[in-house]
Design a protein around this motif. Structure first.
Motif, PDB file in Angstrom:
ATOM      1  N   GLU A 153       0.836  -1.218   0.000  1.00 29.34           N
ATOM      2  CA  GLU A 153       0.000   0.000   0.000  1.00 29.34           C
ATOM      3  C   GLU A 153       0.862   1.257   0.000  1.00 29.34           C
ATOM      4  O   GLU A 153       0.630   2.181  -0.769  1.00 29.34           O
ATOM      5  CB  GLU A 153      -0.884   0.042   1.259  1.00 29.34           C
ATOM      6  CG  GLU A 153      -2.148  -0.765   1.153  1.00 29.34           C
ATOM      7  CD  GLU A 153      -2.746  -1.019   2.537  1.00 29.34           C
ATOM      8  OE1 GLU A 153      -2.576  -0.172   3.448  1.00 29.34           O
ATOM      9  OE2 GLU A 153      -3.354  -2.097   2.698  1.00 29.34           O
ATOM     10  N   SER A 154       1.876   1.302   0.882  1.00 34.47           N
ATOM     11  CA  SER A 154       2.620   2.564   0.994  1.00 34.47           C
ATOM     12  C   SER A 154       3.494   2.794  -0.238  1.00 34.47           C
ATOM     13  O   SER A 154       3.670   3.934  -0.673  1.00 34.47           O
ATOM     14  CB  SER A 154       3.427   2.620   2.290  1.00 34.47           C
ATOM     15  OG  SER A 154       4.405   1.615   2.265  1.00 34.47           O
TER      16      SER A 154
ATOM     17  N   THR B  17       2.838   1.673  -3.338  1.00 33.25           N
ATOM     18  CA  THR B  17       1.911   2.069  -4.412  1.00 33.25           C
ATOM     19  C   THR B  17       1.533   3.539  -4.236  1.00 33.25           C
ATOM     20  O   THR B  17       1.479   4.313  -5.201  1.00 33.25           O
ATOM     21  CB  THR B  17       0.638   1.182  -4.379  1.00 33.25           C
ATOM     22  OG1 THR B  17       1.048  -0.182  -4.421  1.00 33.25           O
ATOM     23  CG2 THR B  17      -0.288   1.471  -5.542  1.00 33.25           C
ATOM     24  N   ASP B  18       1.299   3.925  -2.984  1.00 34.83           N
ATOM     25  CA  ASP B  18       0.907   5.302  -2.695  1.00 34.83           C
ATOM     26  C   ASP B  18       2.015   6.289  -3.120  1.00 34.83           C
ATOM     27  O   ASP B  18       1.731   7.313  -3.760  1.00 34.83           O
ATOM     28  CB  ASP B  18       0.616   5.420  -1.192  1.00 34.83           C
ATOM     29  CG  ASP B  18       0.276   6.831  -0.784  1.00 34.83           C
ATOM     30  OD1 ASP B  18      -0.508   7.471  -1.515  1.00 34.83           O
ATOM     31  OD2 ASP B  18       0.774   7.311   0.261  1.00 34.83           O
TER      32      ASP B  18
ATOM     33  N   GLU C 207       2.054   6.347  -7.043  1.00 34.52           N
ATOM     34  CA  GLU C 207       0.862   6.990  -7.632  1.00 34.52           C
ATOM     35  C   GLU C 207       0.852   8.489  -7.340  1.00 34.52           C
ATOM     36  O   GLU C 207       0.463   9.302  -8.184  1.00 34.52           O
ATOM     37  CB  GLU C 207      -0.428   6.319  -7.133  1.00 34.52           C
ATOM     38  CG  GLU C 207      -0.607   4.899  -7.652  1.00 34.52           C
ATOM     39  CD  GLU C 207      -0.305   4.768  -9.153  1.00 34.52           C
ATOM     40  OE1 GLU C 207      -0.833   5.572  -9.944  1.00 34.52           O
ATOM     41  OE2 GLU C 207       0.487   3.882  -9.527  1.00 34.52           O
ATOM     42  N   ASP C 208       1.278   8.848  -6.143  1.00 31.71           N
ATOM     43  CA  ASP C 208       1.363  10.264  -5.772  1.00 31.71           C
ATOM     44  C   ASP C 208       2.332  10.992  -6.717  1.00 31.71           C
ATOM     45  O   ASP C 208       2.038  12.082  -7.220  1.00 31.71           O
ATOM     46  CB  ASP C 208       1.844  10.343  -4.316  1.00 31.71           C
ATOM     47  CG  ASP C 208       2.197  11.754  -3.879  1.00 31.71           C
ATOM     48  OD1 ASP C 208       1.263  12.555  -3.693  1.00 31.71           O
ATOM     49  OD2 ASP C 208       3.409  12.047  -3.736  1.00 31.71           O
TER      50      ASP C 208
END
Ligand code: NAD
Length: 531
Positions: free
Chosen positions: A351-352, A354-355, A358-359
């Motif tokens: 999750e982190s 990918t975050d 994507e950010d």
């Protein structure tokens, strides 16, 4: 006189028994933990999603029991000569190399990393065992110090073990970080209570079993299990010293708790490590080495490179080769040396990471390679990812990604590279690529990082275990490796003896005459160059 040639023995082949993690083996390992009947936690192999173990968790009574046993065992252990304690770890060195096959399987199963990256941990334990087994006696022996008054005062520095050291270790390098930090504490005469991460508990328990085979007495090394937030405070409340490796945020909490008890701690924390590719670098070598430097254990390595500063003259050539290398990487976590990078370890890591990507993408960064999860390979696989155009408002610019994501920046001068590399609150590791080693050393001294590797990513400094290792700034407090890595586990005592004359007025001498005499003596000592 004829020179004698010592015959070198060839290292034994690693054992080739079938070492798959069978349920009986898992049960035998979990029984080694001081953890009674409290609720169990299930662990799952990240690369496959298959269950590994139901781990018992230690409650307050278990923790009290672990400390009571450890304290009782420590009294006897500390009486043994250092050489006898150190010899256990000489034997552990041989055992870990010989039985590496099983621990490589366990490490890969628990973390999802590639075998080559798991092997780095085996090497780490071996070299720390060898180093401290050979050097502990001289580091710990009592040392003569200059006395207050030459000839009249003698002083000795004497080292005592702290007592019970708590080692709280994370999941990313679980063998290296639990064993290599515990072993100098043990050689220094302490007992150790280890709290491995649940996810990688079997790795520590395997090492615990091996240490007993190497001759470590029962009870001197205790392993308790539990979530850090649940049992961390209880451990710190009983510790005589705390050794913690993990995130900066948790490190601060641990430092506060240790400080409130006035016990020492050493903290090995996060990083946002820069690699500088200078205009005279061997670009091919740098682009090849950057693969391991950025993607070892899927970037879940505190020393891993997340920022590459490449000088304009070599930028295009470097980026072309590096991106081609990244695109050629083979992902997988088979229990064999056949992949270049494995899985992430937790869903929260996926999750982190990918975050962060994507950010960056949303805010205008370019993805040159990777940039997506690979559920077709396993639940938490993520491609090695190369970004450019990363700016200060993107998370990947300053925050530790702790994953296989690296940002490349074009720089025009050496000064600019240094300035940008230092633009971080962290200071763990850095790497410089140049054909001119003297230039590299000059640049290295201008970097605020606890370790700087010239023409290497991290292994040169990390593997030089005679030299201290640790972070500047938010990357930590205290050091592992070298003499500091063992002396931190001791209390130092000064024993001074006064002979013939007191450090006070002689009988019948006034305080004023004494003051004048002492002043003259001090004056003379400085003129004679005495310390
Ligand atoms: P984290 O701080 O969340 O957790 C690390 C470990 O600490 C876990 O096992 C966790 O259970 C335990 N923990 C959490 N809260 C605790 C508490 N209050 N008391 C006691 N223990 C507690 O970190 P993470 O994100 O899981 O680990 C990755 C971080 O560790 C990264 O920042 C990485 O850079 C850092 N790290 C540093 C080094 C180093 O040598 N400098 C080595 C490996 C990892």
């Amino acid at each position: 006189m004829t020179a004698s040639i010592r015959r070198l023995r060839v290292a034994p082949e690693p054992e080739t028994t079938d070492s798959a993690l069978l349920p009986e083996r898992v049960a035998a390992l979990t029984r080694r933990a001081t953890a009674g009947n409290a609720a169990s936690v299930q662990t799952v192999a990240p690369a496959t999603g298959v269950k590994i173990a139901d781990l018992p968790q230690s409650n307050t009574a278990d923790i009290e029991d672990a400390f009571a046993r450890a304290r009782a065992a420590q009294r006897e252990w500390a009486q043994r000569p250092v050489k006898e304690r150190a010899a256990v770890f000489g034997r552990l060195h041989d055992l870990v190399l010989r039985e590496q096959r099983e621990i490589l399987d366990i490490l890969q199963t628990e973390t999802g990393k590639a075998r080559a990256h798991a092997f780095e941990e085996v090497v780490d334990v071996a070299i720390n065992c060898r180093y401290y087994a050979r050097t502990a006696a001289s580091a710990l022996e009592s040392k003569s110090r200059a006395g207050a008054l030459p000839l009249l005062t003698t002083a000795r520095e004497v080292r005592h073990p702290k007592g019970v050291v708590v080692v709280i270790s994370p999941w990313n390098y679980p063998l290296a970080l639990s064993v290599s930090d515990a072993l100098p504490a043990l050689i220094a005469g302490n007992a150790v209570v280890s709290r491995p991460d649940n996810q990688t508990a079997l790795t520590t328990l395997w090492a615990h079993e091996l240490a007993e085979k190497a001759g470590l007495p029962k009870d001197i090394w205790q392993v308790v299990l539990g979530r850090g937030r649940t049992i961390g405070s209880e451990l710190i409340a009983r510790a005589d010293f705390v050794d913690y490796t993990g995130s900066t945020a948790t490190g601060r909490t641990i430092a506060e708790q240790a400080a409130s008890r006035l016990v020492g701690c050493s903290l090995e924390l996060g990083g946002k490590n820069p690699m500088l590719i200078l205009d005279d670098a061997d670009v091919d070598k740098a682009a090849d080495a950057a693969i391991r430097a950025c993607f070892s254990s899927a970037g879940q390595l505190c020393e891993s490179m997340e920022r590459l500063y490449v000088m304009d003259a070599v930028y295009d050539a470097f980026v072309e080769r590096f991106v081609a290398n990244v695109e050629g990487m083979k992902l997988g976590a088979d229990l064999a040396y056949d992949s270049d990078m494995g899985s992430l370890t937790f869903p929260r890591q996926l999750e982190s990471i990918t975050d962060h990507v994507e950010d960056a993408r949303r805010k205008g960064a370019t993805v040159l390679a990777g940039g997506r999860a690979r559920p077709d390979l396993g639940p938490y696989f993520y491609e090695p990812t190369v970004l450019t155009g990363v700016t200060a408002e993107m998370k990947a610019y300053r925050e530790e990604t702790f994953g296989p994501v690296v940002s490349i920046y074009r720089v025009y001068t050496e000064d600019e590279a240094i300035e940008q590399a230092n633009d971080t609150r962290y200071g763990l590791n850095a790497s410089i690529w140049t054909r001119n080693v003297r230039r590299g050393q000059r640049v290295a001294q201008r970097l605020r990082a606890g370790a700087v590797n010239i023409n290497e990513g991290y292994a040169a400094a990390w593997g030089s275990v005679d030299a201290p290792s640790g972070g500047f700034g938010d990357s930590g407090l205290g050091r592992r490796h070298g003499a500091e890595g063992i002396l931190k586990y001791t209390d130092v005592q000064t024993i001074a003896v006064q002979r013939l004359l007191p450090i006070a007025p002689l009988p019948g001498m006034s305080e004023e005459t004494w003051a004048k005499t002492l002043s003259t003596a001090l004056w003379t000592m400085r003129r004679l160059g005495l310390k």
